[in-house]
Scaffold this motif. Structure first.
Motif, short mmCIF file in Angstrom:
data_model
loop_
_atom_site.label_atom_id
_atom_site.label_comp_id
_atom_site.label_asym_id
_atom_site.label_seq_id
_atom_site.Cartn_x
_atom_site.Cartn_y
_atom_site.Cartn_z
N CYS A 78 0.70 -1.03 0.16
CA CYS A 78 0.06 0.01 0.06
C CYS A 78 0.86 1.29 -0.12
CB CYS A 78 -0.59 0.13 1.82
SG CYS A 78 -2.30 -1.32 1.61
N LYS A 79 0.43 2.08 -1.00
CA LYS A 79 1.19 3.29 -1.01
C LYS A 79 0.84 4.69 -1.50
CE LYS A 79 5.50 5.16 -3.63
NZ LYS A 79 6.53 4.93 -5.21
N ASP A 80 0.66 5.20 -0.08
CA ASP A 80 0.32 6.83 -0.36
C ASP A 80 -1.73 6.42 -0.87
OD1 ASP A 80 2.52 7.71 -0.19
OD2 ASP A 80 3.14 7.52 -1.87
N LEU A 81 -2.05 6.19 -0.16
CA LEU A 81 -3.20 5.42 -0.05
C LEU A 81 -4.04 6.82 0.36
CD1 LEU A 81 -4.60 2.03 0.44
CD2 LEU A 81 -4.31 3.06 -1.11
N ILE A 82 -4.73 7.39 -0.39
CA ILE A 82 -6.32 8.21 0.74
C ILE A 82 -7.19 8.02 0.50
CG2 ILE A 82 -6.60 10.88 0.16
CD1 ILE A 82 -3.30 11.91 -0.24
N LYS A 83 -8.28 8.19 0.97
CA LYS A 83 -9.10 8.26 0.60
C LYS A 83 -10.08 9.32 1.57
CE LYS A 83 -13.07 6.43 -0.85
NZ LYS A 83 -13.19 6.38 -2.51
N VAL A 84 -10.68 10.35 0.62
CA VAL A 84 -11.26 11.41 0.98
C VAL A 84 -13.63 11.32 1.33
CG1 VAL A 84 -12.29 14.10 0.87
CG2 VAL A 84 -9.77 12.37 0.54
N TYR A 85 -13.98 11.24 2.10
CA TYR A 85 -15.71 10.89 1.77
C TYR A 85 -16.08 12.68 2.07
CZ TYR A 85 -15.37 6.04 1.58
OH TYR A 85 -15.19 4.35 1.17
N ASP A 86 -16.88 12.98 1.60
CA ASP A 86 -17.51 14.10 1.64
C ASP A 86 -16.36 15.78 2.20
OD1 ASP A 86 -19.95 13.52 1.34
OD2 ASP A 86 -20.05 12.29 2.75
N SER A 87 -15.24 15.48 2.04
CA SER A 87 -14.13 16.30 1.67
C SER A 87 -13.86 16.26 3.67
CB SER A 87 -14.82 17.79 2.18
OG SER A 87 -15.95 17.88 3.20
N ARG A 88 -14.09 14.62 3.61
CA ARG A 88 -13.06 14.51 5.26
C ARG A 88 -12.15 13.01 4.57
NH1 ARG A 88 -14.24 10.81 9.10
NH2 ARG A 88 -16.10 9.85 7.99
N LYS A 119 -9.26 1.64 9.42
CA LYS A 119 -8.89 -0.14 9.36
C LYS A 119 -9.37 -0.64 7.56
CE LYS A 119 -8.97 -1.41 13.34
NZ LYS A 119 -9.32 -0.83 13.87
N SER A 120 -10.38 -0.05 8.27
CA SER A 120 -11.71 -1.02 7.25
C SER A 120 -11.44 -0.70 6.25
CB SER A 120 -13.00 -1.25 7.45
OG SER A 120 -12.97 -2.15 9.34
N THR A 121 -11.60 0.75 5.38
CA THR A 121 -11.07 1.03 4.50
C THR A 121 -10.08 1.13 4.14
OG1 THR A 121 -12.75 3.33 5.12
CG2 THR A 121 -11.20 3.59 3.73
N THR A 122 -9.05 1.40 4.56
CA THR A 122 -7.66 0.35 3.96
C THR A 122 -7.98 -0.63 3.09
OG1 THR A 122 -6.86 2.12 5.31
CG2 THR A 122 -5.30 0.25 4.37
N LEU A 123 -8.31 -1.55 4.19
CA LEU A 123 -8.68 -2.92 3.83
C LEU A 123 -9.63 -3.32 2.83
CD1 LEU A 123 -8.95 -4.94 6.34
CD2 LEU A 123 -6.51 -4.83 5.96
N ARG A 124 -10.61 -2.26 2.35
CA ARG A 124 -11.74 -2.95 0.87
C ARG A 124 -10.66 -2.09 -0.44
NH1 ARG A 124 -17.15 -3.32 1.49
NH2 ARG A 124 -17.02 -1.94 0.28
N MET A 125 -10.59 -0.77 0.83
CA MET A 125 -9.43 0.01 -1.21
C MET A 125 -7.98 -1.31 -2.15
SD MET A 125 -8.50 3.77 -0.16
CE MET A 125 -7.38 3.48 1.54
N LEU A 126 -7.72 -2.17 -0.51
CA LEU A 126 -6.23 -2.83 -1.60
C LEU A 126 -7.21 -4.27 -1.80
CD1 LEU A 126 -4.13 -4.73 -0.87
CD2 LEU A 126 -4.73 -5.42 1.16
N LEU A 127 -8.95 -3.91 -1.74
CA LEU A 127 -9.07 -5.51 -2.22
C LEU A 127 -10.08 -4.70 -3.07
CD1 LEU A 127 -10.43 -7.87 1.52
CD2 LEU A 127 -8.05 -8.23 -0.73
#
Length: 238
Positions: A7-17, A43-51
């Motif tokens: 995982c490298k530089d993962l970013i997830k934004v929901y509604d500007s958060r 944690k869960s969001t990171t796993l979901r992005m990985l999968l």
């Protein structure tokens, strides 16, 4: 050897958060890596992005060097148990496993093998609705193992297991890693992680520590992972 999971530089934004902010870590073959953090840490969001279940806003998550969606036969590379037990409650244990086996192109004989591995052979004819939480966890793991994957991604796999089941899971994950597999597991039980994992990733939207558990404890001058975990996170509010 390249890490199995990157995982490298993962970013997830929901509604500007930003719920995940620049997360980077590796999971090498032959090891158990634990992903830990307080509720809402990402944690869960990171796993979901990985999968491939959630698209990252930016950054990359790779399995064997490619995104999960580009794996030609993903179930044969990475086995995952990160959601509720799959299958209709009216299905039997063996019926659910045969359904998954058919969908990923493995023979039904594999079903008997994984039932034995997770100690569900005697429950093969039970309906999913009649399973205890611990048995559902074992069924989720069985589904993840059907493709004989080289990596496992498990979200709270010890949840609902009795002490014997927890000891069994610990032994299984250790054996899987020792045979060359890569394991990424999330858990709230620091004591169990300390007994099971080699490396730990402490997450609070971004990575606060990634590396060997022993090094984290030494760095924080603590005698347990639980104490070291809180020490790292408490620095943010000091």
């Amino acid at each position: 050897m390249e890490p199995t999971i990157v995982c490298k530089d993962l970013i997830k934004v929901y509604d500007s958060r930003r719920v995940v902010d620049g997360v980077s870590f590796d999971v090498p073959a032959g090891s158990v890596t634990a992903l830990v953090g307080r509720n809402g840490s990402g944690k869960s969001t990171t796993l979901r992005m990985l999968l491939g279940l959630t698209a990252p806003t930016s950054g990359t998550a790779l399995v064997d060097g490619v995104p999960y969606q580009e794996l030609p036969a993903p179930a044969r590379v990475i086995g995952a148990a990160v959601t509720d037990v799959p299958g209709h409650p009216a299905l039997t244990v063996v019926g659910q496993l045969r359904l998954v086996a058919r969908s990923i192109g493995v023979p039904f004989t594999t079903v008997d093998d994984v039932l034995d591995t997770v100690d569900l052979t005697d429950a093969r004819g039970r309906r999913i609705s009649a399973l205890s939480l611990g048995m559902r966890q074992r069924l989720s793991l069985a589904c993840a193992l059907l493709g004989s994957p080289r990596a496992l991604v498990l979200d709270e796999p010890a949840n609902g297991l009795d002490p014997d089941g927890i000891r069994w899971l610990r032994s299984f994950l250790r054996s899987f890693a020792d045979s060359g597999g890569a394991v990424l597991v999330s858990s709230h039980s620091m004591d169990e992680i300390e007994r099971t994992a080699d490396d730990v990733v402490v997450l609070n939207r971004s990575v606060r520590y990634a590396g060997p558990i022993s090094a984290l404890m030494a760095e924080e001058h603590q005698t347990s992972l639980e104490e070291a975990f809180h020490s790292v996170l408490d620095k943010e509010t000091a």
